[in-house]
Design a protein around this motif. Structure first.
Motif, short mmCIF file in Angstrom:
data_model
loop_
_atom_site.label_atom_id
_atom_site.label_comp_id
_atom_site.label_asym_id
_atom_site.label_seq_id
_atom_site.Cartn_x
_atom_site.Cartn_y
_atom_site.Cartn_z
N VAL A 194 52.20 -21.69 56.92
CA VAL A 194 52.35 -22.05 58.34
C VAL A 194 51.39 -23.17 58.71
O VAL A 194 51.78 -24.15 59.36
CB VAL A 194 52.11 -20.81 59.23
CG1 VAL A 194 52.06 -21.21 60.70
CG2 VAL A 194 53.21 -19.76 59.01
N VAL A 195 50.13 -23.05 58.31
CA VAL A 195 49.13 -24.08 58.62
C VAL A 195 49.54 -25.42 58.02
O VAL A 195 49.51 -26.47 58.69
CB VAL A 195 47.74 -23.64 58.13
CG1 VAL A 195 46.75 -24.81 58.20
CG2 VAL A 195 47.22 -22.47 58.97
N ASP A 196 49.93 -25.40 56.75
CA ASP A 196 50.26 -26.65 56.06
C ASP A 196 51.53 -27.29 56.61
O ASP A 196 51.67 -28.51 56.62
CB ASP A 196 50.44 -26.39 54.57
CG ASP A 196 49.15 -26.05 53.86
OD1 ASP A 196 48.07 -26.30 54.43
OD2 ASP A 196 49.21 -25.53 52.73
N THR A 197 52.48 -26.45 57.05
CA THR A 197 53.80 -26.95 57.43
C THR A 197 53.92 -27.30 58.90
O THR A 197 54.48 -28.33 59.26
CB THR A 197 54.87 -25.90 57.07
OG1 THR A 197 54.78 -25.59 55.68
CG2 THR A 197 56.27 -26.40 57.37
N LEU A 198 53.39 -26.45 59.78
CA LEU A 198 53.60 -26.63 61.22
C LEU A 198 52.33 -26.93 62.01
O LEU A 198 52.41 -27.32 63.17
CB LEU A 198 54.27 -25.39 61.82
CG LEU A 198 55.69 -25.08 61.31
CD1 LEU A 198 56.25 -23.86 62.04
CD2 LEU A 198 56.62 -26.28 61.48
N LEU A 199 51.16 -26.75 61.42
CA LEU A 199 49.91 -26.96 62.16
C LEU A 199 49.12 -28.15 61.62
O LEU A 199 47.91 -28.27 61.87
CB LEU A 199 49.05 -25.70 62.15
CG LEU A 199 49.70 -24.44 62.75
CD1 LEU A 199 48.69 -23.29 62.78
CD2 LEU A 199 50.25 -24.70 64.14
N GLY A 200 49.77 -29.01 60.87
CA GLY A 200 49.12 -30.22 60.39
C GLY A 200 47.96 -30.00 59.46
O GLY A 200 47.08 -30.85 59.33
N GLY A 201 47.93 -28.85 58.80
CA GLY A 201 46.84 -28.54 57.88
C GLY A 201 45.53 -28.20 58.56
O GLY A 201 44.50 -28.06 57.89
N ASP A 202 45.55 -28.00 59.89
CA ASP A 202 44.32 -27.77 60.65
C ASP A 202 44.09 -26.27 60.84
O ASP A 202 44.68 -25.63 61.71
CB ASP A 202 44.42 -28.46 62.01
CG ASP A 202 43.13 -28.40 62.80
OD1 ASP A 202 42.18 -27.70 62.37
OD2 ASP A 202 43.06 -29.04 63.87
N VAL A 203 43.21 -25.70 60.02
CA VAL A 203 42.95 -24.25 60.08
C VAL A 203 42.31 -23.83 61.39
O VAL A 203 42.40 -22.66 61.79
CB VAL A 203 42.06 -23.80 58.90
CG1 VAL A 203 42.74 -24.08 57.57
CG2 VAL A 203 40.68 -24.47 58.95
N THR A 204 41.64 -24.75 62.08
CA THR A 204 40.93 -24.38 63.32
C THR A 204 41.89 -24.12 64.47
O THR A 204 41.47 -23.63 65.53
CB THR A 204 39.92 -25.46 63.72
OG1 THR A 204 40.62 -26.66 64.11
CG2 THR A 204 38.98 -25.78 62.58
N ARG A 205 43.16 -24.45 64.31
CA ARG A 205 44.14 -24.20 65.38
C ARG A 205 44.57 -22.74 65.46
O ARG A 205 45.12 -22.31 66.47
CB ARG A 205 45.37 -25.09 65.19
CG ARG A 205 45.08 -26.58 65.36
CD ARG A 205 46.35 -27.40 65.21
NE ARG A 205 47.35 -27.04 66.23
CZ ARG A 205 48.60 -27.49 66.24
NH1 ARG A 205 49.00 -28.32 65.27
NH2 ARG A 205 49.42 -27.14 67.18
N VAL A 206 44.34 -21.97 64.40
CA VAL A 206 44.77 -20.57 64.37
C VAL A 206 43.87 -19.73 65.27
O VAL A 206 42.65 -19.78 65.16
CB VAL A 206 44.74 -20.01 62.93
CG1 VAL A 206 45.13 -18.53 62.92
CG2 VAL A 206 45.67 -20.81 62.03
N ARG A 207 44.49 -18.95 66.15
CA ARG A 207 43.75 -18.07 67.04
C ARG A 207 43.92 -16.60 66.66
O ARG A 207 42.99 -15.81 66.76
CB ARG A 207 44.19 -18.29 68.50
CG ARG A 207 43.71 -19.62 69.07
CD ARG A 207 42.20 -19.64 69.19
NE ARG A 207 41.66 -20.96 69.53
CZ ARG A 207 41.17 -21.81 68.67
NH1 ARG A 207 41.14 -21.49 67.38
NH2 ARG A 207 40.69 -22.97 69.04
#
Length: 291
Positions: A228-241
């Motif tokens: 999910v992070v790699d595909t839809l969140l631009g590889g940005d782990v800090t976006r996960v809440r």
């Protein structure tokens, strides 16, 4: 009765210090398949994977929180808390939720406080909700809830608890990816701390009702969040809440995961199936909340 719900909930929390290093983070990432992207043509190690494997670029996938400090207090150790005495062969991980209060540092020392937050009676099984809250000198880092099914321990007339079932996502998924699971994936993943023999010992797996060892549910959990992070969140782990799932079925090492994702406002709905078994459900009712 091996589970005394009132005694388990009333027991004093277990508190201990945990610590982790970049090597622990790298080992976890390798345990969930980091280092190669089979859906991308080119070198065996995609440059984007270096954020998971190279110390000079390292960042931390939030699901690392489930194993930081070897998962302390840990599911297995929690099964020996006051009011609980169960056979490990009857235990299955039913679900997991993670709330990230701020980004997980690459290295750290923190205090983990674990307790039984709830005990539910599902009739043929009991469900233990094991909550772990972790904080360092700067404040809360994350909260983990593990829902543990103990087969054969229900039926005492207790609270059935809330239902985790959600309405299926509407329409076609916005993205579908496949992730192969290595034959030795469980053996690698268990080095991050979950040493349950169900995932390594064929004889123990048979006692537990499986014809061979199964993959850790939390390994599938990590593989899915990374996708999910790699595909839809631009590889940005800090976006996960936050990240919640229900373990709907098992995965055997060597299989392929088909991960289906639906974009929603501020979150991603996810369903995961095992390709070789006709998309047999593996993760269901899965939500990644993000900024």
């Amino acid at each position: 009765m091996p589970i005394d719900a009132a005694k388990a909930i009333a027991a004093e929390p277990r508190t201990g210090e945990i610590s982790w290093t970049p090597k622990d983070v790298q080992l976890y990432h390798l345990g969930i398949g980091a280092g190669a992207r089979p859906d991308i043509a080119g070198p065996a190690t995609d440059p984007d994977e270096l954020r998971y494997t190279l110390e000079s670029r390292l960042h931390v996938l939030p699901s690392f929180a489930t194993v930081a400090g070897a998962g302390s207090p840990g599911v297995i150790s929690s099964l020996s808390m006051p009011g609980i005495e169960v056979d490990l062969a009857r235990v299955l991980h039913g679900g997991q939720s993670l709330t990230v209060h701020r980004p997980v540092p690459v290295a750290g020392t923190a205090t983990a406080t674990g307790r039984i937050a709830a005990v539910y009676d599902k009739g043929k099984a009991a469900v233990l909700v094991m909550r772990t809250e972790v904080a360092d000198a700067d404040g809360p880092l994350w909260t983990n809830d593990a829902q543990i099914f103990v087969r054969g321990e229900g039926g005492w007339g207790g609270d059935r608890g809330p239902s985790a079932r959600l309405e299926p996502p509407a329409g076609d998924p916005d993205k579908v990816v496949e992730r192969p699971v290595r034959e030795d994936q469980a053996l690698l993943y268990r080095l991050s701390g979950d040493l349950n023999p169900l995932h390594a010992d064929p004889e123990f797996a048979k006692i537990a009702g499986f014809d061979r060892p199964i993959l850790h549910g939390l390994c599938t959990y990590g593989i899915t969040l990374k996708a999910v992070v790699d595909t839809l969140l631009g590889g940005d782990v800090t976006r996960v809440r936050s990240y919640v799932t229900r373990f709907a079925g098992v995965v055997f090492p060597g299989e392929t995961l088909r991960i289906r994702m639906w974009r929603q406002e501020g979150r991603v709905r996810v369903e995961v199936g095992a390709v070789e078994r006709g998309d047999a459900p593996v993760l269901a009712d899965t939500i990644v909340e993000h900024t």
